[in-house]
Design a protein around this motif. Structure first.
Motif, PDB file in Angstrom:
ATOM      1  N   LYS A 235      40.894  39.430  61.358  1.00  0.00           N
ATOM      2  CA  LYS A 235      42.252  39.639  60.859  1.00  0.00           C
ATOM      3  C   LYS A 235      43.099  40.225  61.995  1.00  0.00           C
ATOM      4  CE  LYS A 235      44.588  41.593  56.820  1.00  0.00           C
ATOM      5  NZ  LYS A 235      44.410  41.809  55.393  1.00  0.00           N
TER       6      LYS A 235
ATOM      7  N   GLU B 193      39.768  37.064  42.430  1.00  0.00           N
ATOM      8  CA  GLU B 193      40.544  36.684  41.243  1.00  0.00           C
ATOM      9  C   GLU B 193      39.728  35.779  40.320  1.00  0.00           C
ATOM     10  OE1 GLU B 193      43.189  37.858  40.132  1.00  0.00           O
ATOM     11  OE2 GLU B 193      44.326  38.680  41.811  1.00  0.00           O
TER      12      GLU B 193
ATOM     13  N   GLY C  76      42.262  33.422  51.122  1.00  0.00           N
ATOM     14  CA  GLY C  76      41.859  34.713  51.680  1.00  0.00           C
ATOM     15  C   GLY C  76      40.517  35.113  51.082  1.00  0.00           C
ATOM     16  N   ASP C  77      39.684  35.830  51.852  1.00  0.00           N
ATOM     17  CA  ASP C  77      38.361  36.155  51.281  1.00  0.00           C
ATOM     18  C   ASP C  77      38.499  37.092  50.081  1.00  0.00           C
ATOM     19  OD1 ASP C  77      39.147  38.097  53.099  1.00  0.00           O
ATOM     20  OD2 ASP C  77      37.202  38.246  54.112  1.00  0.00           O
ATOM     21  N   ALA C  78      39.434  38.040  50.151  1.00  0.00           N
ATOM     22  CA  ALA C  78      39.599  38.938  49.008  1.00  0.00           C
ATOM     23  C   ALA C  78      40.247  38.208  47.823  1.00  0.00           C
ATOM     24  CB  ALA C  78      40.434  40.137  49.400  1.00  0.00           C
TER      25      ALA C  78
ATOM     26  N   ASP D 171      39.150  32.074  54.580  1.00  0.00           N
ATOM     27  CA  ASP D 171      39.448  32.859  55.778  1.00  0.00           C
ATOM     28  C   ASP D 171      38.615  34.140  55.679  1.00  0.00           C
ATOM     29  OD1 ASP D 171      40.593  34.252  57.809  1.00  0.00           O
ATOM     30  OD2 ASP D 171      42.596  34.375  56.915  1.00  0.00           O
TER      31      ASP D 171
ATOM     32  N   LYS E 271      47.497  30.268  51.813  1.00  0.00           N
ATOM     33  CA  LYS E 271      47.439  31.633  51.259  1.00  0.00           C
ATOM     34  C   LYS E 271      48.756  32.354  51.571  1.00  0.00           C
ATOM     35  CE  LYS E 271      45.670  34.313  55.056  1.00  0.00           C
ATOM     36  NZ  LYS E 271      44.781  35.225  55.703  1.00  0.00           N
TER      37      LYS E 271
ATOM     38  N   GLN F 242      38.354  41.376  55.496  1.00  0.00           N
ATOM     39  CA  GLN F 242      39.315  42.440  55.196  1.00  0.00           C
ATOM     40  C   GLN F 242      40.201  42.001  54.052  1.00  0.00           C
ATOM     41  OE1 GLN F 242      40.514  43.279  59.662  1.00  0.00           O
ATOM     42  NE2 GLN F 242      41.437  44.776  58.296  1.00  0.00           N
ATOM     43  N   SER F 243      40.572  42.961  53.225  1.00  0.00           N
ATOM     44  CA  SER F 243      41.537  42.677  52.167  1.00  0.00           C
ATOM     45  C   SER F 243      42.822  43.408  52.537  1.00  0.00           C
ATOM     46  CB  SER F 243      40.981  43.134  50.817  1.00  0.00           C
ATOM     47  OG  SER F 243      40.716  44.528  50.852  1.00  0.00           O
ATOM     48  N   LEU F 244      43.547  43.928  51.546  1.00  0.00           N
ATOM     49  CA  LEU F 244      44.768  44.677  51.861  1.00  0.00           C
ATOM     50  C   LEU F 244      44.398  46.097  52.272  1.00  0.00           C
ATOM     51  CD1 LEU F 244      48.012  44.635  49.698  1.00  0.00           C
ATOM     52  CD2 LEU F 244      47.273  46.628  50.944  1.00  0.00           C
TER      53      LEU F 244
ATOM     54  N   HIS G 127      46.771  45.463  57.502  1.00  0.00           N
ATOM     55  CA  HIS G 127      47.504  44.601  56.564  1.00  0.00           C
ATOM     56  C   HIS G 127      48.989  44.955  56.557  1.00  0.00           C
ATOM     57  CE1 HIS G 127      47.514  41.615  53.325  1.00  0.00           C
ATOM     58  NE2 HIS G 127      48.510  42.329  52.850  1.00  0.00           N
TER      59      HIS G 127
ATOM     60  N   HIS H 168      50.091  35.149  52.666  1.00  0.00           N
ATOM     61  CA  HIS H 168      50.497  35.850  53.885  1.00  0.00           C
ATOM     62  C   HIS H 168      50.424  34.996  55.135  1.00  0.00           C
ATOM     63  CE1 HIS H 168      50.154  39.298  51.233  1.00  0.00           C
ATOM     64  NE2 HIS H 168      51.036  39.834  52.047  1.00  0.00           N
TER      65      HIS H 168
ATOM     66  N   GLY I 282      51.516  33.051  46.150  1.00  0.00           N
ATOM     67  CA  GLY I 282      52.102  34.397  46.106  1.00  0.00           C
ATOM     68  C   GLY I 282      51.243  35.312  45.279  1.00  0.00           C
ATOM     69  N   SER I 283      51.032  34.923  44.030  1.00  0.00           N
ATOM     70  CA  SER I 283      50.091  35.638  43.188  1.00  0.00           C
ATOM     71  C   SER I 283      48.722  35.060  43.548  1.00  0.00           C
ATOM     72  CB  SER I 283      50.438  35.360  41.724  1.00  0.00           C
ATOM     73  OG  SER I 283      49.496  35.958  40.892  1.00  0.00           O
TER      74      SER I 283
HETATM   75  C1  LIG Z   1      47.630  38.663  41.964  1.00  0.00           C
HETATM   76  C2  LIG Z   1      47.956  39.467  43.187  1.00  0.00           C
HETATM   77  N1  LIG Z   1      47.548  40.738  43.275  1.00  0.00           N
HETATM   78  C3  LIG Z   1      47.831  41.465  44.381  1.00  0.00           C
HETATM   79  C4  LIG Z   1      48.521  40.945  45.423  1.00  0.00           C
HETATM   80  C5  LIG Z   1      48.837  41.791  46.641  1.00  0.00           C
HETATM   81  N2  LIG Z   1      48.046  41.316  47.809  1.00  0.00           N
HETATM   82  C6  LIG Z   1      48.563  40.475  48.678  1.00  0.00           C
HETATM   83  S1  LIG Z   1      47.488  40.038  49.890  1.00  0.00           S
HETATM   84  C7  LIG Z   1      46.291  41.030  49.268  1.00  0.00           C
HETATM   85  C8  LIG Z   1      44.961  41.116  49.957  1.00  0.00           C
HETATM   86  C9  LIG Z   1      44.526  39.810  50.429  1.00  0.00           C
HETATM   87  O1  LIG Z   1      43.344  39.862  51.125  1.00  0.00           O
HETATM   88  P1  LIG Z   1      42.717  38.523  51.609  1.00  0.00           P
HETATM   89  O2  LIG Z   1      42.796  37.513  50.523  1.00  0.00           O
HETATM   90  O3  LIG Z   1      41.384  38.808  52.167  1.00  0.00           O
HETATM   91  O4  LIG Z   1      43.739  38.017  52.730  1.00  0.00           O
HETATM   92  P2  LIG Z   1      43.921  38.572  54.215  1.00  0.00           P
HETATM   93  O5  LIG Z   1      45.098  39.487  54.184  1.00  0.00           O
HETATM   94  O6  LIG Z   1      42.660  39.216  54.638  1.00  0.00           O
HETATM   95  O7  LIG Z   1      44.210  37.372  55.018  1.00  0.00           O
HETATM   96  C10 LIG Z   1      46.747  41.657  48.114  1.00  0.00           C
HETATM   97  C11 LIG Z   1      45.939  42.610  47.305  1.00  0.00           C
HETATM   98  C12 LIG Z   1      48.955  39.605  45.285  1.00  0.00           C
HETATM   99  N3  LIG Z   1      49.672  38.983  46.223  1.00  0.00           N
HETATM  100  N4  LIG Z   1      48.645  38.885  44.179  1.00  0.00           N
END
Ligand SMILES: Cc1ncc(C[n+]2csc(CCOP(=O)(O)OP(=O)(O)O)c2C)c(N)n1
Ligand SMILES: [Mg+2]
Length: 801
Positions: A325, A167, A161-163, A190, A74, A194-196, A338, A76, A123-124
């Motif tokens: 997180k 998609e 990532g859970d958020a 994961d 993922k 939590q999301s962003l 975040h 991040h 990334g996306s």
């Molecule tokens: C298509 C897309 N939209 C928005 C983002 C911006 N973005 C990056 S991480 C994130 C939230 C991710 O949450 P989660 O998947 O739960 O990962 P966590 O940070 O909790 O590990 C967002 C909205 C992105 N990278 N890609």
């Protein structure tokens, strides 16, 4: 639990987990606080988001994964990935020190920009996840065709990532995976809740569980760590477990952030009983209580290892791993974490706790209690890193010098495409065998039918065509077998592009080259555009054939008529776009494309056309269903080259030319007719056939840059073509697409230009009505010429309808 997991291995993995968390945190801190950040660089998101995967990724990379496995991490969690690669000797300190900087380790894992063997870019969010599913299907395809059997079968793993599961493309992929009999795919969620922006909805895990089970996946839930499991067995443990199960996500996160004393107060307030439960809580110090409550399954090495090793089958498996997180960091659990970063003061405390002396931050084994040699020996034996070259190669497949096709007097490029593939399909050679086609439910309507009749559909198991066995006549033979060469997809265009992304990386992932061709309707490129961009970003190689296109589709109306796609072709990096008008041009371009998608040298741009042809890329062909009267001509080597370079003079303008018409694609008859009608009233009119606005434009900008760097003789193809066109001559450009696609032609040598094309949504109507309405018919071309190249009135203009 895997029997080889001795206590010593567990201790070693625990030490490495600690090191991975440290190195990732230090990398981020270094990028923010220690490097010159005058450019406003900020690493929001990474610190907390990485930490929640430290345990799982340690278990995976240092123990569970095998060399043949491939992973999408993922976005991040990239610092954790880079830290692991650093420990494995595959990432340099210099690159970690310049994390997020120029030529440094990338913010999000990148196949093309990172130097440490990223399997799949991310990334996306959502795309890397689906990529693993299609990579697994691709592996099955390759092996079913008898290729790459000497290598062990790999598992395709996504760290999700859970958020990220919000998609939609993930669900589209899930459904397709179910249809295609997906195997060897792990998605590890994961579940840090939590999301962003915030904390996610309650009870999501239950929806996920049902969903994955419905699609035939195994679901493994890792909720409680081993400390918690042990505590549940103590007197009063049941009540603690119930409390944890009922605790809302928000509150759990808040208490994780607040720490041991806050846990104690809350638990005593809510379940304290002056008896067993109170004793269970009170016999622990604040730190021990926090450790117990933070000990979720995803942070407990023994539980993670047991779960991952337990999935020793090929069924697709989803692991829902409860995590925190920012685990192990001061911002753990905070809903704003975040974008949070450790302050220098917090870092100092963390560094002390990690036992890392100042000045020794990058030392691999600093602060670990185990002997360095023992750790190094362990790292040297890590199965995942056993292969020297994880990135495989495959020799190019020989492409015939020319692709033969019988050109009918009147024919569309779409029919031509079908006929070309039909001809290739007759061949019993490696070239024909390595082609794999795919289409999202538009196989027949994009003219792939004859090819599919010859080569069959792919499935791991044979499935007969019932219409055929029941002797009901049908034009198409819909038989599935492991030898089939067409992968039929459901309608989701996202899946098309991610499958192309996976097929188009087969040479690198499987060491077996495929020549993938995907077909779809041109307007629906937009539906899968992010996935197309993603595929190009990770340098997957494929040919996308988009047909039909534009308002030429007439009766289908505005919902199916593409306008912006030629601009996508112009702008999309890694994708060479063509819009030929004639089938002989298409044959040349398609032949070139088969070889272009296989190139992978990093040679400098060619001085001939200033294009980077040797580096290769993917190809987009925008075709049409409009039957055009074909030009009977010989395809000379010179013409062939110009068709590939992007344009040629269908009628070269004379030295006194007042007007040039430049056209692209199916609008050719209108351009030709306009030039004919103008001939009496405008001198030496020229007609420029543009086969690729994209390549013309790319060569032009590259040649300009080269000149600005001192290569004064650099000339691009379009500059040469326009060199003899007199300065006072006007250019009328026209295509069935957005006019900006060709409008830049006027800037090449300073010619006045009027760009015709389609700017507004299409509608139903006859071809003639629509061309007139949108101003791309013969009349509009002549009127534009008259306006841009003043002279005596063009007589035929009045006579035109
Ligand atoms: C298509 C897309 N939209 C928005 C983002 C911006 N973005 C990056 S991480 C994130 C939230 C991710 O949450 P989660 O998947 O739960 O990962 P966590 O940070 O909790 O590990 C967002 C909205 C992105 N990278 N890609
Ligand atoms: Mg999350």
């Amino acid at each position: 639990m895997n029997p080889h997991l001795t206590d010593a291995t567990l201790d070693t993995l625990a030490a490495l987990e600690r090191k991975v968390l440290w190195l990732a945190s230090w990398t981020i801190h270094n990028a923010n606080h220690l490097r010159d950040n005058s450019d406003g660089l900020k690493v929001g998101g990474h610190q907390a988001s990485s930490a929640s995967l430290a345990t799982i990724m340690t278990a995976l990379y240092f123990d569970v994964l095998r060399a043949q496995d491939r992973v999408a991490v993922k976005p991040h969690a990239s610092p954790i990935f880079h830290a692991i690669q650093y420990l494995l000797g595959k990432q340099t300190r210099a690159r970690l020190e310049t994390f997020r900087g120029y030529k440094g380790a990338q913010s999000y894992p990148s196949r093309t920009k990172d130097a440490d063997d990223v399997d799949f870019s991310t990334g996306s969010v959502g795309l890397g996840v689906a990529q693993t599913l299609f990579a697994s299907l691709t592996q099955d395809y390759v092996r079913a065709h008898g290729w790459g059997l000497e290598r062990p079968e790999g598992r395709m793993v996504a760290l999700v990532g859970d958020a990220e599961l919000d998609e939609g493309n993930i669900f589209e992929a899930l459904l397709e995976g179910w249809k295609q009999g997906l195997r060897n795919c792990w998605w590890i969620i994961d579940y840090n809740r939590q999301s962003l922006d915030a904390v996610v909805r309650e009870g999501l895990w239950e929806r996920y569980e049902q969903l994955f089970k419905n699609f035939g996946w195994d679901v493994v839930i890792l909720k409680y760590g081993s400390l918690q499991q042990a505590a549940f067995k103590e007197p009063g443990g049941d009540r603690l477990r119930q409390w944890i199960d009922n605790c809302p996500n928000q509150l759990y996160s808040a208490l994780v952030f607040a720490g041991g004393a806050a846990w104690r107060k809350r638990l005593i307030d809510e379940i304290g009983d002056q008896g067993d439960v109170s004793r269970l809580i009170e016999k622990r110090s604040d730190d021990e209580l926090a450790a117990l409550m933070n000990n979720l399954g995803g942070h407990d090495l023994p539980s993670v290892l047991a779960a991952l090793h337990g999935a020793d089958h090929e069924k697709p498996t989803c692991f829902i791993c409860y995590t925190v997180k920012g685990f192990g960091l001061p911002m753990a659990g905070h809903k704003d974490n975040h974008a949070g970063l450790m302050t220098p003061a917090q870092m100092e405390v963390f560094q002390k706790a990690m036992g890392v002396r100042p000045g020794h931050e990058w030392d691999k084994f600093e602060g670990l209690s185990l002997p360095a040699e023992q750790l190094q020996i362990f790292l040297d034996r890590v199965p995942f890193a056993a292969d020297k070259a994880r990135r495989l190669t495959a020799p190019p497949v020989d492409v015939p010098d020319t692709l033969t096709v019988t050109i009918q007097p009147v024919m569309s490029t779409q029919t031509g495409f079908g006929a070309l593939l039909n001809e290739i399909g007759r061949g019993d050679n490696d070239f024909a065998r390595r082609i794999v086609t795919t289409s999202p439910d538009v196989t027949v309507s994009t003219n792939l039918g004859p090819w599919v009749n010859r080569r069959g559909l792919f499935a791991r198991e044979i499935m007969a065509d019932t219409f055929k066995s029941e002797r009901i006549p049908s034009t198409f033979n819909w038989e599935f077998s492991p030898k089939g060469q067409h992968i039929e997809l459901g309608i989701a265009e996202m899946n098309l592009f991610i499958l192309l992304s996976a097929l188009g990386l087969s040479h690198s992932i499987n060491g077996e080259r495929l020549l993938p061709i995907g077909t779809l309707y041109d307007p629906f490129i937009a539906r899968g555009l992010d996935a197309l961009n993603y595929a190009c970003y990770q340098d997957a190689r494929f040919i996308v054939v988009a047909t039909p296109s534009g308002i030429t589709l007439a009766g289908e109306g505005g919902a199916h008529q593409s306008i912006a796609e030629p601009l996508i072709g112009l702008a999309q990096d890694g994708l060479a776009a063509f819009e030929p008008a004639y089938v002989d041009e298409l044959a040349v371009i398609l032949r070139w494309a088969f070889s272009y998608v296989q190139k992978d040298s990093d040679a400098a741009p060619s001085e001939r056309n200033w294009l980077r042809d040797e580096t290769g890329g993917s190809v987009y062909l925008r075709l049409s269903t409009r039957p055009l009267e074909q030009i009977a001509r010989e395809m000379t080597p010179d013409l062939r080259q110009q068709v590939v370079d992007g344009a040629y003079w269908l009628r070269k303008p004379g030295p006194n030319a007042q007007v040039v018409v430049a056209y692209s694609g199916a609008i050719a008859p209108e351009a030709i007719a306009a030039v004919g009608l103008m001939a009496e009233d405008r001198r030496d009119v020229g007609l420029l056939a543009v086969t690729s606005a994209d390549r013309l434009n790319a060569g032009w900008t590259a040649a300009q840059r080269a000149r600005e760097r001192g290569l004064v003789h650099a000339r691009s193809h379009i500059e040469r073509l326009l060199a003899d066109v007199p300065a006072h001559c006007g250019i009328v450009s026209v295509l069935d697409g957005h006019p900006a696609t060709l409008a830049w032609l006027g800037a090449v040598a300073g010619h006045r230009t009027r760009a015709l094309g389609v700017e507004h949504f299409g509608q139903t109507g006859s071809l003639a009505e629509l061309y007139r309405h949108y101003g791309i018919d013969t009349n509009a071309i002549v009127a534009a010429a008259q306006a841009i190249a003043p002279g005596r009135p063009i007589r035929h203009l009045q006579a035109l309808p």
